[in-house]
Design an enzyme around this catalytic site. Structure first.
Site, PDB file in Angstrom:
ATOM      1  N   GLU A 269      -7.804  26.510  51.686  1.00  0.00           N
ATOM      2  CA  GLU A 269      -8.177  25.898  50.402  1.00  0.00           C
ATOM      3  C   GLU A 269      -9.305  24.922  50.686  1.00  0.00           C
ATOM      4  O   GLU A 269      -9.116  23.964  51.449  1.00  0.00           O
ATOM      5  CB  GLU A 269      -7.002  25.142  49.770  1.00  0.00           C
ATOM      6  CG  GLU A 269      -5.917  26.025  49.219  1.00  0.00           C
ATOM      7  CD  GLU A 269      -4.874  25.241  48.419  1.00  0.00           C
ATOM      8  OE1 GLU A 269      -5.213  24.228  47.789  1.00  0.00           O
ATOM      9  OE2 GLU A 269      -3.702  25.665  48.450  1.00  0.00           O
TER      10      GLU A 269
ATOM     11  N   ASN B 177       3.305  26.366  51.549  1.00  0.00           N
ATOM     12  CA  ASN B 177       2.077  25.711  51.099  1.00  0.00           C
ATOM     13  C   ASN B 177       2.230  24.197  51.147  1.00  0.00           C
ATOM     14  O   ASN B 177       3.211  23.659  50.606  1.00  0.00           O
ATOM     15  CB  ASN B 177       1.763  26.134  49.657  1.00  0.00           C
ATOM     16  CG  ASN B 177       0.527  25.434  49.112  1.00  0.00           C
ATOM     17  OD1 ASN B 177      -0.585  25.738  49.534  1.00  0.00           O
ATOM     18  ND2 ASN B 177       0.712  24.483  48.205  1.00  0.00           N
ATOM     19  N   GLU B 178       1.286  23.526  51.771  1.00  0.00           N
ATOM     20  CA  GLU B 178       1.189  22.054  51.769  1.00  0.00           C
ATOM     21  C   GLU B 178       2.560  21.388  51.880  1.00  0.00           C
ATOM     22  O   GLU B 178       2.895  20.500  51.080  1.00  0.00           O
ATOM     23  CB  GLU B 178       0.455  21.568  50.515  1.00  0.00           C
ATOM     24  CG  GLU B 178      -0.998  21.993  50.497  1.00  0.00           C
ATOM     25  CD  GLU B 178      -1.850  21.323  49.426  1.00  0.00           C
ATOM     26  OE1 GLU B 178      -1.299  20.716  48.486  1.00  0.00           O
ATOM     27  OE2 GLU B 178      -3.086  21.417  49.529  1.00  0.00           O
TER      28      GLU B 178
ATOM     29  N   ASN C  20       0.634  25.124  45.061  1.00  0.00           N
ATOM     30  CA  ASN C  20       1.855  24.403  44.698  1.00  0.00           C
ATOM     31  C   ASN C  20       2.831  25.303  43.947  1.00  0.00           C
ATOM     32  O   ASN C  20       4.045  25.136  44.040  1.00  0.00           O
ATOM     33  CB  ASN C  20       1.509  23.188  43.837  1.00  0.00           C
ATOM     34  CG  ASN C  20       0.676  22.168  44.600  1.00  0.00           C
ATOM     35  OD1 ASN C  20       0.639  22.166  45.828  1.00  0.00           O
ATOM     36  ND2 ASN C  20      -0.014  21.299  43.870  1.00  0.00           N
TER      37      ASN C  20
ATOM     38  N   GLN D  65     -10.631  27.749  43.614  1.00  0.00           N
ATOM     39  CA  GLN D  65      -9.969  29.029  43.523  1.00  0.00           C
ATOM     40  C   GLN D  65     -10.980  30.069  43.034  1.00  0.00           C
ATOM     41  O   GLN D  65     -12.172  29.780  43.084  1.00  0.00           O
ATOM     42  CB  GLN D  65      -8.776  28.927  42.589  1.00  0.00           C
ATOM     43  CG  GLN D  65      -7.773  27.887  43.118  1.00  0.00           C
ATOM     44  CD  GLN D  65      -6.399  27.913  42.478  1.00  0.00           C
ATOM     45  OE1 GLN D  65      -6.130  28.708  41.610  1.00  0.00           O
ATOM     46  NE2 GLN D  65      -5.519  27.021  42.906  1.00  0.00           N
TER      47      GLN D  65
ATOM     48  N   TYR E 232     -10.650  19.223  50.111  1.00  0.00           N
ATOM     49  CA  TYR E 232     -11.328  19.097  48.810  1.00  0.00           C
ATOM     50  C   TYR E 232     -12.161  17.822  48.809  1.00  0.00           C
ATOM     51  O   TYR E 232     -11.749  16.809  49.389  1.00  0.00           O
ATOM     52  CB  TYR E 232     -10.306  19.013  47.680  1.00  0.00           C
ATOM     53  CG  TYR E 232      -9.527  20.288  47.429  1.00  0.00           C
ATOM     54  CD1 TYR E 232     -10.114  21.372  46.780  1.00  0.00           C
ATOM     55  CD2 TYR E 232      -8.201  20.404  47.826  1.00  0.00           C
ATOM     56  CE1 TYR E 232      -9.398  22.539  46.532  1.00  0.00           C
ATOM     57  CE2 TYR E 232      -7.477  21.570  47.578  1.00  0.00           C
ATOM     58  CZ  TYR E 232      -8.085  22.634  46.940  1.00  0.00           C
ATOM     59  OH  TYR E 232      -7.377  23.782  46.695  1.00  0.00           O
TER      60      TYR E 232
ATOM     61  N   GLU F 208      -4.187  31.535  42.183  1.00  0.00           N
ATOM     62  CA  GLU F 208      -2.871  30.905  42.006  1.00  0.00           C
ATOM     63  C   GLU F 208      -2.439  31.061  40.555  1.00  0.00           C
ATOM     64  O   GLU F 208      -3.279  31.093  39.647  1.00  0.00           O
ATOM     65  CB  GLU F 208      -2.965  29.408  42.370  1.00  0.00           C
ATOM     66  CG  GLU F 208      -1.648  28.661  42.136  1.00  0.00           C
ATOM     67  CD  GLU F 208      -1.599  27.265  42.740  1.00  0.00           C
ATOM     68  OE1 GLU F 208      -2.605  26.834  43.329  1.00  0.00           O
ATOM     69  OE2 GLU F 208      -0.540  26.621  42.619  1.00  0.00           O
TER      70      GLU F 208
END
Ligand code: AHR
Length: 506
Positions: free
Chosen positions: A293, A173-174, A73, A351, A245, A28
């Site tokens: 992720e 994304n999200e 993000n 990442q 996470y 990212e």
């Protein structure tokens, strides 16, 4: 030694073939993942393209198969056109997601060239936060159309005459997260994802498309979000995403070591949501999961989550330093992904470099492997062929967050071509080893080729620039076997790979 655990391996207990895309990662535009991470013109290991050679070597050693880009993000405010064409003409922009200054000297063309050098498949995310159908189609045309159109000819004029042929695309994304630029309700996002997917398929019908699922299983909309999104987009997408996470909080190491129990439940819930959507749509198509992720991330360490000054270039953000316990958790999360490989077909360790990453670099300086590098690299190397379903019989312990969790967590793979079996096992027990008994009547005569373990008397030990090899896997010599059962010792808080095969004739 105290406790014992057992499991049986049999080639008939087949979960799925090992999906190569399970060993993905993520780059990212965040902190120093791109700038001074994979890309640092002038670094002594970089070529003319500015790609750090030491990081390319480590990426290949890590065994990464697919890399998601450019966010995260970041992508929800990104204009991909800023990152193409002559570098000196590219605009500087404010990156609202990470409060940084984006120079745009690295963009989609550079990323695809880097992917080729790293020998990874590119996985592209599009901006469905501030942008929509048209910009997604423009990017797709730039990447995949052979030529003779505005965007494909522009790509050729930028030195890329051959199409990039990107197969795997994330539709945003999200989008369930209130922190996301352009955050949407499930219904709003579901409609946009469906219409974007429909148009993208008009351009390139064989794409594999990922709809955004939940940012985490703790989101208040978890479950309902997936149901609504898939109701809108079921026929148009191939995967639903999940992000996971974990971190150790309040010194609760027992729960942290059992994080995979939570990931397992989250995956099962998303599978249930996807299958529920299939039933409602009366569809025989199956939606798989992209856990695009996942990692250990010390998110409560707020001081390094945000840039400390105004709009810095490539600041040091979320550069978590991982210890032995973190590596054991990462190994355990990978075991869970493999155990679900019939439905989890894509997964990306978030990442790759510097930002919550297995590889660390210093600008103008060295690079090194964090502790979490090792379980990933060895599983990518030795998990070959078929994933075998193993039922682990192990004593359990009580965790504050996730209820009962077994001390031993494991999975196995069997490579028919080489005949090798690999058992991956984690011992969550603190302070005490566990004996693992591996029953292999279906593999008579098999013996241990190698038992590698990541463990340390100091489970808080880390690798640093000054001590890059403080933590690394070691070979264990102690095992016993009679050709039908093999017993190995799993050190306290350890990740292990036990490779079994027929002895080679003298
Ligand atoms: O990987 C770091 C961030 O975590 C990503 O930008 C975002 O998608 C997630 O919240």
């Amino acid at each position: 030694m105290g406790e014992t655990a057992s499991l049986t391996i049999d080639p008939g207990f087949h979960v799925a073939d090992v999906p190569p895309r399970l060993f993905g990662s993520f780059v990212e535009h965040l902190g120093r993942c791109v700038y001074t991470g994979i890309f640092e013109p002038g670094h002594e290991s970089s070529g003319e393209d500015g790609f750090r050679g030491d990081v390319l070597d480590l990426t290949r050693e890590l065994g990464v198969s697919v890399v998601r880009y450019p966010g995260g993000n970041f992508v929800s405010g990104y204009r991909w056109e800023d990152g193409i064409g002559p570098v000196q003409a590219r605009p500087q922009r404010l990156d609202l997601a990470w409060h940084s200054l984006e120079a745009n000297s690295f963009g989609v063309g550079e990323f695809v060239s880097w992917s080729q050098k790293a020998r990874v498949e590119p996985m592209m995310a599009i901006n469905l936060g501030t942008r929509g159908v048209q910009e997604a189609c423009d990017l797709l045309e730039y990447c995949n159309h052979p030529g003779g159109t505005y965007w494909s000819d522009l790509r050729a004029s930028h030195g890329h005459s051959k199409p990039f042929d990107v197969r795997l695309w994330c539709l945003g994304n999200e989008m369930d997260g209130p922190w996301q630029i352009g955050h949407k309700t499930a219904a709003e996002y579901g409609r946009l994802a469906a219409e974007t997917a429909r148009a993208m398929r008009m351009l390139d019908p064989d794409l594999e498309l990922v709809a955004c699922g939940s940012s985490h299983s703790s989101m208040p909309t978890f479950g309902a979000w997936e149901a609504t999104v898939l109701e809108e987009a079921y026929d148009l997408v191939d995967y639903i995403s999940l992000h996971s996470y974990y971190e150790e909080t309040n010194g609760d190491l027992g729960s942290f070591l059992a994080a995979a129990t939570d990931m397992e439940r989250s995956i099962d819930s998303v599978i249930a949501s996807a299958d529920h959507a299939a039933a409602r749509a009366r569809s025989r198509k199956r939606i798989d999961l992209s856990v695009e992720e996942w990692n250990v991330w010390y998110q409560s360490n707020a001081s390094v989550q945000k840039a400390q000054t105004d709009w810095p270039v490539a600041p040091r953000l979320i550069e978590d330093t991982y210890n032995v316990a973190d590596a054991v958790v990462v190994g355990s999360l990978l075991i869970t992904l493999l155990r679900h490989s019939d439905r989890v077909r894509v997964a990306c360790l978030a990442q790759l470099v510097n930002a919550i990453a297995p590889i660390r670099t210093e600008p103008g300086g060295a690079s090194w492997r964090q502790t979490i590098f090792y379980p990933f690299a060895y599983m990518a190397r030795f998990a070959r062929g078929r994933v075998l379903r193993v039922d682990v019989r192990a004593p359990v312990y009580e965790t504050k967050k996730y209820g009962d969790a077994p001390f031993v967590h494991a999975v196995a793979t069997y490579d028919e071509d080489t005949g090798e079996v690999a058992v991956f096992a984690v011992n969550r027990r603190q302070g005490e080893a566990v004996e693992l008994s591996i029953g292999h009547r279906a593999f008579p005569g098999y013996r241990v080729v190698e038992h590698l373990q990541l463990a340390d008397d100091d489970i808080r030990a880390v690798n640093t620039e000054a001590q890059p090899n403080r933590v690394r896997p070691t070979r264990s010599a102690g095992w016993e076997g009679d050709g039908k059962t093999t017993r190995v010792r799993l050190r306290p808080v350890s990740w292990n790979v036990i490779r079994l095969a027929l002895p080679t004739p003298e």
